[in-house]
Motif scaffolding. Structure first.
Motif, PDB file in Angstrom:
ATOM      1  N   ILE A  95       0.856  -1.181   0.000  1.00 39.05           N
ATOM      2  CA  ILE A  95       0.000   0.000   0.000  1.00 39.05           C
ATOM      3  C   ILE A  95       0.892   1.231   0.000  1.00 39.05           C
ATOM      4  O   ILE A  95       1.728   1.385   0.897  1.00 39.05           O
ATOM      5  N   VAL A  96       0.752   2.107  -1.000  1.00 36.01           N
ATOM      6  CA  VAL A  96       1.670   3.237  -1.145  1.00 36.01           C
ATOM      7  C   VAL A  96       0.917   4.559  -1.253  1.00 36.01           C
ATOM      8  O   VAL A  96      -0.234   4.616  -1.695  1.00 36.01           O
ATOM      9  N   GLN A  97       1.592   5.625  -0.818  1.00 29.49           N
ATOM     10  CA  GLN A  97       1.079   6.988  -0.943  1.00 29.49           C
ATOM     11  C   GLN A  97       1.941   7.830  -1.879  1.00 29.49           C
ATOM     12  O   GLN A  97       1.429   8.540  -2.741  1.00 29.49           O
ATOM     13  N   ASP A  98       3.254   7.737  -1.701  1.00 28.78           N
ATOM     14  CA  ASP A  98       4.213   8.596  -2.385  1.00 28.78           C
ATOM     15  C   ASP A  98       4.373   8.160  -3.844  1.00 28.78           C
ATOM     16  O   ASP A  98       4.639   6.989  -4.141  1.00 28.78           O
ATOM     17  N   LEU A  99       4.237   9.108  -4.778  1.00 24.15           N
ATOM     18  CA  LEU A  99       4.389   8.774  -6.190  1.00 24.15           C
ATOM     19  C   LEU A  99       5.811   8.337  -6.514  1.00 24.15           C
ATOM     20  O   LEU A  99       6.035   7.541  -7.438  1.00 24.15           O
ATOM     21  N   GLY A 100       6.787   8.825  -5.747  1.00 26.18           N
ATOM     22  CA  GLY A 100       8.155   8.367  -5.935  1.00 26.18           C
ATOM     23  C   GLY A 100       8.315   6.914  -5.526  1.00 26.18           C
ATOM     24  O   GLY A 100       9.012   6.135  -6.199  1.00 26.18           O
ATOM     25  N   VAL A 101       7.664   6.530  -4.434  1.00 24.60           N
ATOM     26  CA  VAL A 101       7.674   5.129  -4.004  1.00 24.60           C
ATOM     27  C   VAL A 101       6.982   4.267  -5.052  1.00 24.60           C
ATOM     28  O   VAL A 101       7.443   3.172  -5.389  1.00 24.60           O
ATOM     29  N   LEU A 102       5.886   4.768  -5.584  1.00 25.49           N
ATOM     30  CA  LEU A 102       5.163   4.060  -6.642  1.00 25.49           C
ATOM     31  C   LEU A 102       6.073   3.809  -7.847  1.00 25.49           C
ATOM     32  O   LEU A 102       6.152   2.687  -8.367  1.00 25.49           O
ATOM     33  N   ARG A 103       6.764   4.843  -8.298  1.00 29.11           N
ATOM     34  CA  ARG A 103       7.632   4.710  -9.459  1.00 29.11           C
ATOM     35  C   ARG A 103       8.772   3.728  -9.198  1.00 29.11           C
ATOM     36  O   ARG A 103       9.112   2.898 -10.052  1.00 29.11           O
ATOM     37  N   LEU A 104       9.343   3.809  -7.995  1.00 28.17           N
ATOM     38  CA  LEU A 104      10.441   2.910  -7.646  1.00 28.17           C
ATOM     39  C   LEU A 104       9.955   1.464  -7.610  1.00 28.17           C
ATOM     40  O   LEU A 104      10.642   0.555  -8.104  1.00 28.17           O
ATOM     41  N   ALA A 105       8.764   1.239  -7.039  1.00 31.96           N
ATOM     42  CA  ALA A 105       8.227  -0.112  -6.967  1.00 31.96           C
ATOM     43  C   ALA A 105       7.975  -0.676  -8.358  1.00 31.96           C
ATOM     44  O   ALA A 105       8.262  -1.852  -8.628  1.00 31.96           O
ATOM     45  N   ARG A 106       7.455   0.140  -9.251  1.00 25.63           N
ATOM     46  CA  ARG A 106       7.192  -0.318 -10.611  1.00 25.63           C
ATOM     47  C   ARG A 106       8.488  -0.690 -11.326  1.00 25.63           C
ATOM     48  O   ARG A 106       8.508  -1.575 -12.182  1.00 25.63           O
ATOM     49  N   LYS A 107       9.575  -0.030 -10.962  1.00 25.15           N
ATOM     50  CA  LYS A 107      10.878  -0.292 -11.592  1.00 25.15           C
ATOM     51  C   LYS A 107      11.566  -1.502 -10.968  1.00 25.15           C
ATOM     52  O   LYS A 107      12.122  -2.350 -11.686  1.00 25.15           O
ATOM     53  N   ILE A 108      11.531  -1.591  -9.621  1.00 24.93           N
ATOM     54  CA  ILE A 108      12.280  -2.630  -8.911  1.00 24.93           C
ATOM     55  C   ILE A 108      11.537  -3.962  -8.905  1.00 24.93           C
ATOM     56  O   ILE A 108      12.118  -5.030  -9.145  1.00 24.93           O
ATOM     57  N   VAL A 109      10.225  -3.904  -8.619  1.00 33.63           N
ATOM     58  CA  VAL A 109       9.431  -5.133  -8.488  1.00 33.63           C
ATOM     59  C   VAL A 109       8.136  -4.968  -9.297  1.00 33.63           C
ATOM     60  O   VAL A 109       7.044  -4.858  -8.725  1.00 33.63           O
ATOM     61  N   PRO A 110       8.204  -4.941 -10.607  1.00 28.05           N
ATOM     62  CA  PRO A 110       7.025  -4.654 -11.435  1.00 28.05           C
ATOM     63  C   PRO A 110       5.897  -5.667 -11.277  1.00 28.05           C
ATOM     64  O   PRO A 110       4.744  -5.362 -11.585  1.00 28.05           O
ATOM     65  N   GLU A 111       6.225  -6.860 -10.784  1.00 27.84           N
ATOM     66  CA  GLU A 111       5.194  -7.890 -10.627  1.00 27.84           C
ATOM     67  C   GLU A 111       4.447  -7.770  -9.298  1.00 27.84           C
ATOM     68  O   GLU A 111       3.446  -8.467  -9.083  1.00 27.84           O
ATOM     69  N   LEU A 112       4.903  -6.914  -8.394  1.00 26.95           N
ATOM     70  CA  LEU A 112       4.285  -6.785  -7.066  1.00 26.95           C
ATOM     71  C   LEU A 112       3.055  -5.885  -7.153  1.00 26.95           C
ATOM     72  O   LEU A 112       3.157  -4.721  -7.536  1.00 26.95           O
ATOM     73  N   ALA A 132      -5.118   3.747 -11.771  1.00 34.71           N
ATOM     74  CA  ALA A 132      -5.056   2.628 -12.723  1.00 34.71           C
ATOM     75  C   ALA A 132      -3.981   2.861 -13.776  1.00 34.71           C
ATOM     76  O   ALA A 132      -3.234   1.939 -14.134  1.00 34.71           O
ATOM     77  N   ALA A 133      -3.889   4.094 -14.259  1.00 35.34           N
ATOM     78  CA  ALA A 133      -2.886   4.416 -15.277  1.00 35.34           C
ATOM     79  C   ALA A 133      -1.475   4.270 -14.739  1.00 35.34           C
ATOM     80  O   ALA A 133      -0.530   4.018 -15.500  1.00 35.34           O
ATOM     81  N   CYS A 134      -1.315   4.427 -13.417  1.00 31.92           N
ATOM     82  CA  CYS A 134      -0.004   4.266 -12.779  1.00 31.92           C
ATOM     83  C   CYS A 134       0.333   2.804 -12.503  1.00 31.92           C
ATOM     84  O   CYS A 134       1.407   2.516 -11.974  1.00 31.92           O
ATOM     85  N   GLY A 135      -0.571   1.905 -12.844  1.00 31.21           N
ATOM     86  CA  GLY A 135      -0.305   0.485 -12.661  1.00 31.21           C
ATOM     87  C   GLY A 135      -0.826  -0.097 -11.371  1.00 31.21           C
ATOM     88  O   GLY A 135      -0.519  -1.245 -11.032  1.00 31.21           O
ATOM     89  N   MET A 136      -1.642   0.663 -10.640  1.00 30.09           N
ATOM     90  CA  MET A 136      -2.182   0.155  -9.390  1.00 30.09           C
ATOM     91  C   MET A 136      -3.383  -0.740  -9.667  1.00 30.09           C
ATOM     92  O   MET A 136      -4.146  -0.513 -10.599  1.00 30.09           O
ATOM     93  N   VAL A 137      -3.559  -1.747  -8.815  1.00 31.09           N
ATOM     94  CA  VAL A 137      -4.659  -2.683  -9.005  1.00 31.09           C
ATOM     95  C   VAL A 137      -5.833  -2.381  -8.087  1.00 31.09           C
ATOM     96  O   VAL A 137      -6.922  -2.937  -8.256  1.00 31.09           O
ATOM     97  N   ARG A 138      -5.616  -1.517  -7.096  1.00 31.72           N
ATOM     98  CA  ARG A 138      -6.678  -1.188  -6.139  1.00 31.72           C
ATOM     99  C   ARG A 138      -6.495   0.238  -5.648  1.00 31.72           C
ATOM    100  O   ARG A 138      -5.367   0.707  -5.476  1.00 31.72           O
ATOM    101  N   ALA A 139      -7.628   0.905  -5.398  1.00 31.10           N
ATOM    102  CA  ALA A 139      -7.607   2.240  -4.809  1.00 31.10           C
ATOM    103  C   ALA A 139      -8.370   2.220  -3.485  1.00 31.10           C
ATOM    104  O   ALA A 139      -9.424   1.591  -3.384  1.00 31.10           O
ATOM    105  N   VAL A 140      -7.811   2.907  -2.502  1.00 35.99           N
ATOM    106  CA  VAL A 140      -8.484   3.096  -1.217  1.00 35.99           C
ATOM    107  C   VAL A 140      -8.867   4.569  -1.147  1.00 35.99           C
ATOM    108  O   VAL A 140      -8.049   5.411  -0.770  1.00 35.99           O
TER     109      VAL A 140
END
Length: 329
Positions: A95-112, A132-140
């Motif tokens: 579960i992420v808030q920071d767009l920088g964390v989001l970008r890093l996660a998509r780069k490091i662990v794209p399958e997570l 959704a466009a950022c690759g997230m599968v769920r929104a809270v």
């Protein structure tokens, strides 16, 4: 109504994790020792996280990890290592808030799988589309949404997770800077000091109290969310995951609340949405600041604030009518 719904429970300790699983949660969310928005919960070190994943999966329960603080540049190397660990440990999502964390996660662990934290303050369908466009599968979404808002969000096709029980923030879903400004403890770094639970007086320039006796001293302290009576409408709106707040709460609190909502959700799916009185009494007794449905049914105004006290009210069992020597009447 949907056939598959998720009851999502909090776990701030190993005992709370066991309580959630044994009470019937479909999924549990918890935090590690860093990057989580509840820094003062016991939380889980890496060894405990690995064991928690194994324990949850052995019981058919999904496990999500909060990585939902705002990160600094100096933390990125540590964060990348942590994300890789979580992926290798087999967590079901972060579960992420920071767009920088989001970008890093998509780069490091794209399958997570990634979930957009409520602290991203998604308040409309456009926000859901962005997630959704950022690759997230769920929104809270933010906890300030109405049933109509949730319905519009769910219509975008992304999984929608919504809070159903627990503490509320006086500001938009955790975007409060009051703790940071007053005491240097930022809620966006997981260290909120909860200044909203302190007493205040509303005064004019001359210091005169503008409310007098019309309200208590806790003018910024919200009641607790209780959505037992709104579950059918939330299900109908398209919410697929029902989230209980409480990573700072005791294991017995987690057990009682999960048990009540497990029965309520199962009842709705079976066509019986009536909540047993014993379940209402149980969630009230275990902890309550007074209950509210927040903005789900409209704007509650001052009724959303527990101005008389900021902590557990307990359950009223009677009133003292008079006192006599040696006994109460």
């Amino acid at each position: 109504m949907k056939k598959s719904l998720e009851l999502l429970a909090p776990a701030g300790t190993w005992q709370a994790l066991e309580a959630a699983v044994n009470a019937g949660a479909d999924a549990v969310y918890l935090g590690g020792k860093a990057f989580g928005a509840r820094a003062y919960a016991d939380n889980f070190d890496r060894d405990e996280l690995s064991r928690a994943v194994y324990f949850a999966h052995m019981h058919g329960v999904r496990l999500f990890v909060t990585v939902n603080t705002l990160a600094e540049d100096r933390e990125m190397r540590e964060l990348a290592d942590y994300l890789a660990f979580l992926n290798n440990a087999g967590v079901d999502a972060v579960i992420v808030q920071d767009l920088g964390v989001l970008r890093l996660a998509r780069k490091i662990v794209p399958e997570l799988p990634l979930h957009a934290s409520t602290q991203m303050t998604i308040t409309n369908s456009a926000g859901v589309r962005f997630a959704a466009a950022c690759g997230m599968v769920r929104a809270v979404p933010a906890r300030e949404l109405s049933l109509a808002d949730l319905r519009a969000a769910a219509a975008e096709g992304l999984e929608i997770e919504a809070f159903i029980h627990g503490a509320l923030c006086v500001c938009y879903s955790g975007q409060c800077l009051m703790s940071s400004l007053i005491g240097g403890r930022s809620g966006n770094r997981g260290r909120c000091a909860q200044p909203c639970r302190m007493p205040y007086a509303l005064t004019d320039r001359e210091g005169r109290n503008l409310l007098g006796g019309a309200a208590g001293a806790y003018l910024l302290s919200p009641c607790d969310l209780n959505a037992l009576d709104v579950l059918p409408q939330m299900i109908e709106a398209g919410v697929c995951s029902f989230k209980i707040e409480g990573r700072m709460k005791r294991p017995e609190y987690v057990a009682v609340v999960v048990d009540a909502y497990r029965r309520a959700i199962d009842g709705c799916l079976a066509g019986n949405c009536r909540v047993p009185e014993r379940d209402r009494a149980a969630v009230e007794q275990i902890f309550n600041r007074g209950f509210t449905t927040a903005y789900l049914r409209g704007r509650p105004g001052r009724k959303m604030i527990s101005d008389s006290r900021p902590d557990n009210r307990g359950v009223i069992v009677g009133r003292v009518e008079s006192l006599r020597r040696g006994r109460a009447a």
